[in-house]
Each structure stands twice: as structure tokens, then as C-alpha cells.
Design a protein around this motif. Structure first.
Motif, mmCIF file in Angstrom:
data_model
loop_
_atom_site.group_PDB
_atom_site.id
_atom_site.type_symbol
_atom_site.label_atom_id
_atom_site.label_comp_id
_atom_site.label_asym_id
_atom_site.label_seq_id
_atom_site.Cartn_x
_atom_site.Cartn_y
_atom_site.Cartn_z
ATOM 1 N N ARG A 73 19.922 17.174 50.343
ATOM 2 C CA ARG A 73 21.141 17.269 49.563
ATOM 3 C C ARG A 73 22.143 18.107 50.346
ATOM 4 N NH1 ARG A 73 17.873 18.409 44.347
ATOM 5 N NH2 ARG A 73 17.963 16.428 43.204
ATOM 6 N N LEU A 74 23.407 17.724 50.224
ATOM 7 C CA LEU A 74 24.446 18.533 50.873
ATOM 8 C C LEU A 74 24.742 19.787 50.076
ATOM 9 C CD1 LEU A 74 26.922 15.685 51.919
ATOM 10 C CD2 LEU A 74 25.176 16.796 53.309
ATOM 11 N N ARG A 75 24.441 19.742 48.770
ATOM 12 C CA ARG A 75 24.589 20.891 47.883
ATOM 13 C C ARG A 75 23.335 20.995 47.039
ATOM 14 N NH1 ARG A 75 29.029 17.947 47.453
ATOM 15 N NH2 ARG A 75 28.389 17.164 45.386
ATOM 16 N N PRO A 76 23.027 22.146 46.523
ATOM 17 C CA PRO A 76 21.765 22.276 45.767
ATOM 18 C C PRO A 76 21.657 21.282 44.613
ATOM 19 C CG PRO A 76 22.653 24.443 46.259
ATOM 20 C CD PRO A 76 23.699 23.461 46.698
ATOM 21 N N GLN A 77 22.755 20.964 43.945
ATOM 22 C CA GLN A 77 22.712 20.029 42.824
ATOM 23 C C GLN A 77 23.400 18.711 43.168
ATOM 24 O OE1 GLN A 77 20.886 20.867 40.284
ATOM 25 N NE2 GLN A 77 20.563 22.932 41.143
ATOM 26 N N GLY A 78 23.566 18.425 44.458
ATOM 27 C CA GLY A 78 24.277 17.224 44.877
ATOM 28 C C GLY A 78 23.427 15.972 44.840
ATOM 29 N N HIS A 79 23.978 14.896 45.353
ATOM 30 C CA HIS A 79 23.304 13.601 45.401
ATOM 31 C C HIS A 79 22.185 13.649 46.426
ATOM 32 C CE1 HIS A 79 22.854 9.278 45.055
ATOM 33 N NE2 HIS A 79 22.934 9.174 46.376
ATOM 34 N N CYS A 80 21.061 13.044 46.083
ATOM 35 C CA CYS A 80 19.912 13.028 46.984
ATOM 36 C C CYS A 80 20.061 11.879 47.961
ATOM 37 C CB CYS A 80 18.631 12.885 46.165
ATOM 38 S SG CYS A 80 17.143 13.037 47.187
ATOM 39 N N ARG A 81 19.926 12.184 49.267
ATOM 40 C CA ARG A 81 20.082 11.190 50.317
ATOM 41 C C ARG A 81 18.781 11.069 51.110
ATOM 42 N NH1 ARG A 81 25.823 10.666 51.530
ATOM 43 N NH2 ARG A 81 26.991 11.988 50.087
ATOM 44 N N ALA A 82 18.555 9.878 51.685
ATOM 45 C CA ALA A 82 17.325 9.629 52.445
ATOM 46 C C ALA A 82 17.559 9.873 53.922
ATOM 47 C CB ALA A 82 16.849 8.201 52.221
ATOM 48 N N CYS A 83 16.554 10.402 54.595
ATOM 49 C CA CYS A 83 16.634 10.578 56.043
ATOM 50 C C CYS A 83 16.402 9.263 56.785
ATOM 51 C CB CYS A 83 15.588 11.610 56.504
ATOM 52 S SG CYS A 83 16.030 13.318 56.124
ATOM 53 N N SER A 84 15.730 8.284 56.167
ATOM 54 C CA SER A 84 15.458 7.019 56.853
ATOM 55 C C SER A 84 16.758 6.223 56.992
ATOM 56 C CB SER A 84 14.447 6.215 56.045
ATOM 57 O OG SER A 84 14.963 5.922 54.756
ATOM 58 N N PRO A 85 16.912 5.438 58.077
ATOM 59 C CA PRO A 85 18.138 4.640 58.267
ATOM 60 C C PRO A 85 18.321 3.673 57.114
ATOM 61 C CG PRO A 85 16.821 4.689 60.282
ATOM 62 C CD PRO A 85 15.970 5.274 59.195
ATOM 63 N N GLY A 86 19.552 3.578 56.562
ATOM 64 C CA GLY A 86 19.856 2.640 55.491
ATOM 65 C C GLY A 86 19.994 1.217 56.016
ATOM 66 N N ALA A 87 19.818 0.218 55.171
ATOM 67 C CA ALA A 87 19.941 -1.194 55.574
ATOM 68 C C ALA A 87 21.401 -1.630 55.555
ATOM 69 C CB ALA A 87 19.118 -2.058 54.627
ATOM 70 N N TRP A 88 21.762 -2.486 56.527
ATOM 71 C CA TRP A 88 23.130 -3.016 56.576
ATOM 72 C C TRP A 88 23.327 -4.074 55.493
ATOM 73 C CZ3 TRP A 88 26.827 -0.713 59.107
ATOM 74 C CH2 TRP A 88 26.532 0.015 60.252
ATOM 75 N N GLY A 89 24.497 -4.037 54.840
ATOM 76 C CA GLY A 89 24.844 -5.046 53.860
ATOM 77 C C GLY A 89 25.397 -6.305 54.520
ATOM 78 N N PRO A 90 25.758 -7.353 53.751
ATOM 79 C CA PRO A 90 26.297 -8.591 54.336
ATOM 80 C C PRO A 90 27.693 -8.375 54.905
ATOM 81 C CG PRO A 90 26.463 -8.642 51.946
ATOM 82 C CD PRO A 90 25.697 -7.410 52.274
ATOM 83 N N TRP A 91 28.057 -9.255 55.847
ATOM 84 C CA TRP A 91 29.395 -9.193 56.429
ATOM 85 C C TRP A 91 30.431 -9.635 55.399
ATOM 86 C CZ3 TRP A 91 30.402 -6.783 60.799
ATOM 87 C CH2 TRP A 91 29.418 -6.666 61.778
ATOM 88 N N GLU A 92 31.561 -8.951 55.367
ATOM 89 C CA GLU A 92 32.684 -9.362 54.521
ATOM 90 C C GLU A 92 33.365 -10.592 55.123
ATOM 91 O OE1 GLU A 92 35.193 -5.996 54.426
ATOM 92 O OE2 GLU A 92 33.892 -4.798 53.122
ATOM 93 N N PRO A 93 34.171 -11.340 54.334
ATOM 94 C CA PRO A 93 34.903 -12.473 54.912
ATOM 95 C C PRO A 93 35.889 -11.995 55.981
ATOM 96 C CG PRO A 93 34.903 -12.583 52.511
ATOM 97 C CD PRO A 93 34.367 -11.235 52.877
ATOM 98 N N TRP A 94 36.193 -12.885 56.916
ATOM 99 C CA TRP A 94 37.166 -12.550 57.957
ATOM 100 C C TRP A 94 38.536 -12.318 57.328
ATOM 101 C CZ3 TRP A 94 35.803 -11.267 62.708
ATOM 102 C CH2 TRP A 94 34.610 -11.759 63.235
ATOM 103 N N SER A 95 39.223 -11.314 57.805
ATOM 104 C CA SER A 95 40.568 -11.031 57.306
ATOM 105 C C SER A 95 41.541 -12.106 57.781
ATOM 106 C CB SER A 95 41.040 -9.657 57.800
ATOM 107 O OG SER A 95 41.213 -9.684 59.217
ATOM 108 N N ARG A 96 42.768 -12.096 57.217
ATOM 109 C CA ARG A 96 43.801 -12.997 57.695
ATOM 110 C C ARG A 96 44.155 -12.671 59.139
ATOM 111 N NH1 ARG A 96 48.324 -13.440 52.849
ATOM 112 N NH2 ARG A 96 46.960 -14.390 51.268
ATOM 113 N N CYS A 97 44.667 -13.693 59.804
ATOM 114 C CA CYS A 97 45.095 -13.466 61.185
ATOM 115 C C CYS A 97 46.240 -12.455 61.198
ATOM 116 C CB CYS A 97 45.534 -14.795 61.812
ATOM 117 S SG CYS A 97 45.627 -14.747 63.619
ATOM 118 N N SER A 98 46.259 -11.618 62.193
ATOM 119 C CA SER A 98 47.250 -10.538 62.245
ATOM 120 C C SER A 98 48.661 -11.036 62.497
ATOM 121 C CB SER A 98 46.862 -9.533 63.341
ATOM 122 O OG SER A 98 46.804 -10.182 64.615
ATOM 123 N N VAL A 99 48.836 -12.302 62.877
ATOM 124 C CA VAL A 99 50.162 -12.868 63.117
ATOM 125 C C VAL A 99 50.265 -14.196 62.372
ATOM 126 C CG1 VAL A 99 50.473 -11.760 65.375
ATOM 127 C CG2 VAL A 99 49.353 -14.000 65.232
#
Length: 349
Positions: free
Chosen positions: A70-96
Motif C-alpha cells: 500500500r502507498l498509505r497505511p489505509q490505501g488501496h492494496c496493490r500487487a507486486c506481480s506484473p498486471g495483464a495488458w488489456g485489449p487494444w483500443e480502436p485506432w484514432s482518427r487520422c491526424s490530418v
């Protein structure tokens, strides 16, 4: 499994051994509260069995990937193990909006691995939306065309095109029209009247080639004519339906100046006040002595074709009526008008 205190000491020793002589130590992360037991659940986890009562460096705690912190004594509990990657978001609009540009997309990884929070990974790729619009140019105006009429007022046109140069990729020539119109005068200022029939002439006297038919029950004939106005040799002729052309004929009885018995007509409607204003305008009505037409046959067979034609009476007969208030032809009654407005006074000059 070695006790937590031994793993922490080993981690510190490894960190110290990996540091070369004279090398600056890496920047220290804020201390955290380390736990040897982590129960993962959706949306986070629960930490238990703390390792000591004092905060530790994050790197020391996460030497064991099964630990949590925890970053603080009463904060959110976090895992030391690497988290899993989520799915890719859709491609953004073209910049031009035209030509070549770039697109990107990202994906996130849940907290863990000692990163201290969410992390995001990005991808970038090229995109091409097509060529940019290029405007064209107007060509010179064409010569003015012929006038739309040969006489009177008309119009003439001229054109141009968006072709010098032609536009590309959806461009245009901008303001302006491709066609222009103006008024013009024909070769003659006024146009001749169109070819048309003139008015019919009055009916001719009722007669026939042999013998006098006046005041008799003998059928005669009348004729009337009209002219084709504006017709010239070789030009357009007046329209005709094959029946009403230049001349018309009809059967008739001649009653011109014939003395006949008559009847008095009913009174006419009262006329308007004459004059329309002033001190003493009047209005009148009248009765007429009308002739009683003889009981002649009113139809005759057509010559050379089937059917019959009506027979008309021609001329003004001289009617004889019983005297009415001393009059024999016309009786008139006059009365004054009431509530007539005065005439307006002429304006002074």
C-alpha cells in the motif's frame, strides 16, 4: 520457504552488490507498507500479514512477486506481480484530413510489478486520407451567342468552364458562374403583329337572287366576311377549322320596315340618377312597343348535306301597339332622386 525477514535482507544485499564502486545510487522511491499475503479480487485486492510496522522501499518489498503493498497505511492494496495488458483500443482518427498523417491506439495494464499505478502502451502507424483539394481556374468567356429573337427585346448568353486548370481532388473554381446572360435587341425594334383573323363584318341584307322576299315567309340568305390580318404571300395563313374561314352564310327572313302588330314590354329597371349629384337629379324607366314576329318556320334543310339550319330574322320591323298613356312606341316614367349628395366645389386655382 525462507522467512520474510531473510528475503528482505537478501534483496538489500543484492541491491548493494549490484552497485559498482563510485556509481550514484538510483533515485529512491517513496517507502511503502509491505504485506506477505494478497487476496486478489475484481477491482483490487486485500492485503494482510504486514512485514513490520515501518514502511519499506518498494523494490525490497516486491522482490517476492506474491507480495502486496500500500502507498498509505489505509490505501488501496496493490500487487507486486506484473498486471495483464488489456485489449487494444480502436485506432484514432487520422491526424490530418488530407495527404499522409498518423494514427495511434493504446492499451492499459492493471497496477502491479512495482509500477505504483496504471500504465499504458501506445502504437503509432501512418494513414493516408487521399489528396488535398486543389482549386481550378475559370476559362475565358466564350463570345456572346445569337439573340434569342429576330425582333423586339430578347436575350443572349455566353459560357465559361472550370478548366484552366481543372480542379483536383474535389476542388472548385470558387466564386463565379459558368453562364452569363444579357438583354439584346433583334434586327428590328418592333415585331409585326402575328397573323390573325380580323373582326366579322355586319351581316348583309337578307335577300335572294330572284324576287323580293321583304315581309314574306320566303327564306333568303345573308353573308358576312372577315380578313386575315398580317398574311403575306408565301407566309403563314390564319388558322381555320374548315367551317369558319373568310365568309359565313345564314338563312334569314327579311322583316326590315315591315308593319307588324306589337306588345308593350314590361317596365325596365330604374336607371341611375342623372346627374349623379346636385339639387335635382332624376332617374327613369321605360316600356317599349315590341313587334310580334310572324310564325314562320325557324329551320330549313341544308342543301347538299344532311341536317337542318336555323333561320334568323333580319331587319327592324315597325311595331303597332295599342296607345298607352298617349304613346304608341315608347313610354317613359321619370321621378326625382332622394338623398343625393351635393356636387363637390371646384378647387381654387
Amino acid at each position: 520457504m525462507a522467512p520474510p525477514e531473510l528475503l528482505l535482507g537478501l534483496g538489500l544485499a543484492l541491491l548493494g552488490a549490484g552497485m559498482g564502486h563510485g556509481e550514484a545510487p538510483p533515485p529512491e522511491a517513496p517507502p511503502i507498507w509491505c504485506y506477505s499475503r494478497l487476496e486478489e479480487a475484481e477491482g483490487g485486492g486485500a492485503c494482510s500479514e504486514p512485514l513490520g510496522e515501518e514502511p519499506l522501499p518498494l523494490a525490497d518489498c516486491c522482490l517476492n512477486p506474491a507480495y502486496g503493498y500500500r502507498l498509505r497505511p489505509q490505501g488501496h492494496c496493490r500487487a507486486c506481480s506484473p498486471g495483464a495488458w488489456g485489449p487494444w483500443e480502436p485506432w484514432s482518427r487520422c491526424s490530418v484530413t488530407c495527404e499522409e498523417g498518423t494514427q495511434r491506439r493504446g492499451r492499459s495494464r492493471a497496477p502491479g510489478g512495482g509500477h505504483g499505478g496504471d500504465s499504458t502502451e501506445w502504437q503509432l502507424r501512418a494513414c493516408d486520407t487521399g489528396c488535398c483539394p486543389v482549386p481550378g481556374g475559370w476559362s475565358p468567356w466564350s463570345p456572346w451567342g445569337l439573340c434569342s429573337v429576330t425582333c423586339g427585346e430578347g436575350s443572349q448568353r455566353r459560357q465559361r468552364s472550370c478548366s484552366e486548370p481543372p480542379p483536383r481532388c474535389g476542388g472548385s473554381c470558387g466564386p463565379g458562374d459558368s453562364e452569363d446572360t444579357r438583354g439584346c435587341q433583334g434586327t428590328t425594334a418592333t415585331c409585326p403583329a402575328p397573323v390573325h383573323w380580323g373582326p366579322w363584318s355586319p351581316w348583309s341584307p337578307c335577300s335572294r337572287p330572284w324576287g323580293d322576299i321583304s315581309c314574306r315567309s320566303a327564306v333568303g340568305q345573308q353573308r358576312r366576311t372577315r380578313e386575315c390580318v398580317g398574311h403575306s404571300p408565301g407566309g403563314a395563313a390564319c388558322p381555320t377549322d374548315g367551317r369558319d374561314g373568310i365568309a359565313q352564310f345564314r338563312a334569314c327572313y327579311n322583316i326590315q320596315n315591315c308593319i307588324m302588330p306589337g306588345n308593350w314590354s314590361d317596365w325596365s329597371h330604374w336607371g341611375l340618377c342623372t346627374p349623379p349629384c346636385g339639387a335635382s337629379p332624376t332617374r327613369s324607366r321605360s316600356r317599349e312597343c315590341l313587334p310580334i314576329l310572324p310564325e314562320y318556320t325557324l329551320t330549313v334543310p341544308n342543301v347538299g348535306s344532311g341536317g337542318v339550319s336555323n333561320v334568323s330574322f333580319w331587319g327592324a320591323a315597325r311595331a303597332r301597339c295599342p296607345p298607352l298613356m298617349g304613346q304608341r312606341l315608347r313610354l317613359e316614367e321619370t321621378r326625382p332622386c332622394r338623398n343625393v349628395r351635393p356636387c363637390p366645389q371646384p378647387e381654387e386655382v
